[in-house]
Design an enzyme around this catalytic site. Structure first.
Site, mmCIF file in Angstrom:
data_model
loop_
_atom_site.group_PDB
_atom_site.id
_atom_site.type_symbol
_atom_site.label_atom_id
_atom_site.label_comp_id
_atom_site.label_asym_id
_atom_site.label_seq_id
_atom_site.Cartn_x
_atom_site.Cartn_y
_atom_site.Cartn_z
ATOM 1 C CG ASP A 13 -7.957 -1.179 -9.174
ATOM 2 O OD1 ASP A 13 -8.282 -0.208 -8.452
ATOM 3 O OD2 ASP A 13 -8.004 -2.360 -8.776
ATOM 4 C CB CYS A 70 -5.854 -0.899 -6.232
ATOM 5 S SG CYS A 70 -4.891 -1.614 -4.887
ATOM 6 C CB THR A 72 -6.881 -3.028 -0.230
ATOM 7 O OG1 THR A 72 -6.112 -3.676 -1.266
ATOM 8 C CG2 THR A 72 -8.185 -3.776 -0.019
ATOM 9 C CG HIS A 103 12.585 6.289 9.508
ATOM 10 N ND1 HIS A 103 12.384 5.593 10.685
ATOM 11 C CD2 HIS A 103 12.998 7.541 9.874
ATOM 12 C CE1 HIS A 103 12.667 6.387 11.719
ATOM 13 N NE2 HIS A 103 13.030 7.573 11.253
ATOM 14 C CG HIS A 138 16.667 6.306 8.341
ATOM 15 N ND1 HIS A 138 16.111 5.332 9.131
ATOM 16 C CD2 HIS A 138 16.775 7.411 9.133
ATOM 17 C CE1 HIS A 138 15.866 5.817 10.328
ATOM 18 N NE2 HIS A 138 16.264 7.078 10.366
#
Ligand code: RB5
Length: 152
Positions: A13, A70, A72, A103, A138
């Site tokens: 964004d 974006c 954050t 993992h 995993h």
């Protein structure tokens, strides 16, 4: 390495746009084919629209891996993880990027354009591209939630 030169779908964004341009340049330097679904400027948009476009193509298998940005990284990772078979990892540090591959077999890397700078982002992308999945126990752990939407 694993699949570090396969084509990648990228999206962002306005909050991730400037860092996305740097990462796009880095991927080009590495000779990786990119499908950039936008956005293409700093004009305000809704992260969900671009997260959906890119995540859908990872969920369907059209692309094995994607990178989303974006402000954050939070909104994009929330959107991406709604999609089946998408394991989006918000990695604003190097250790998380490496472990998300080893993992969690992450197939979408998410970063925050307002959280980290270009140099760290390049190192994160490099590590994420080059680190293989450890498999074994995993994979068994991933199997426990990979089809969780079918249980609801
Ligand atoms: C846009 O202002 C911002 O909310 C967005 O880039 C992102 O950080 C959302 O999680």
């Amino acid at each position: 390495m694993d699949n570090d030169n396969k084509p990648i779908i990228i999206g962002c964004d306005h909050g991730g746009y400037l860092l996305k341009e740097k990462i796009r340049q880095y991927l080009i330097e590495r000779g990786i084919d990119i499908n950039d679904v936008g956005t293409y400027s700093e004009d305000s948009v809704d992260y969900a629209d671009f997260g959906i476009k890119a995540s859908k193509m990872v969920a369907t298998g059209e692309y094995e891996r994607g990178i989303l940005l974006c402000g954050t990284g939070l909104g994009m990772s929330m959107v991406a993880n709604k999609f089946p078979h998408v394991r989006a990892a918000l990695c604003n540090d190097l250790f998380s990027a490496i472990m998300s591959r080893r993992h969690n077999n992450s197939n979408i890397l998410v970063m925050g354009g307002r959280v980290i700078g270009e140099e760290l982002a390049r190192q994160i992308v490099k590590a994420w591209l080059e680190t293989p999945f450890d498999g074994g126990r995993h994979q068994l752990r991933i199997n426990k939630f990979d089809r969780i939407e079918e249980m609801m």
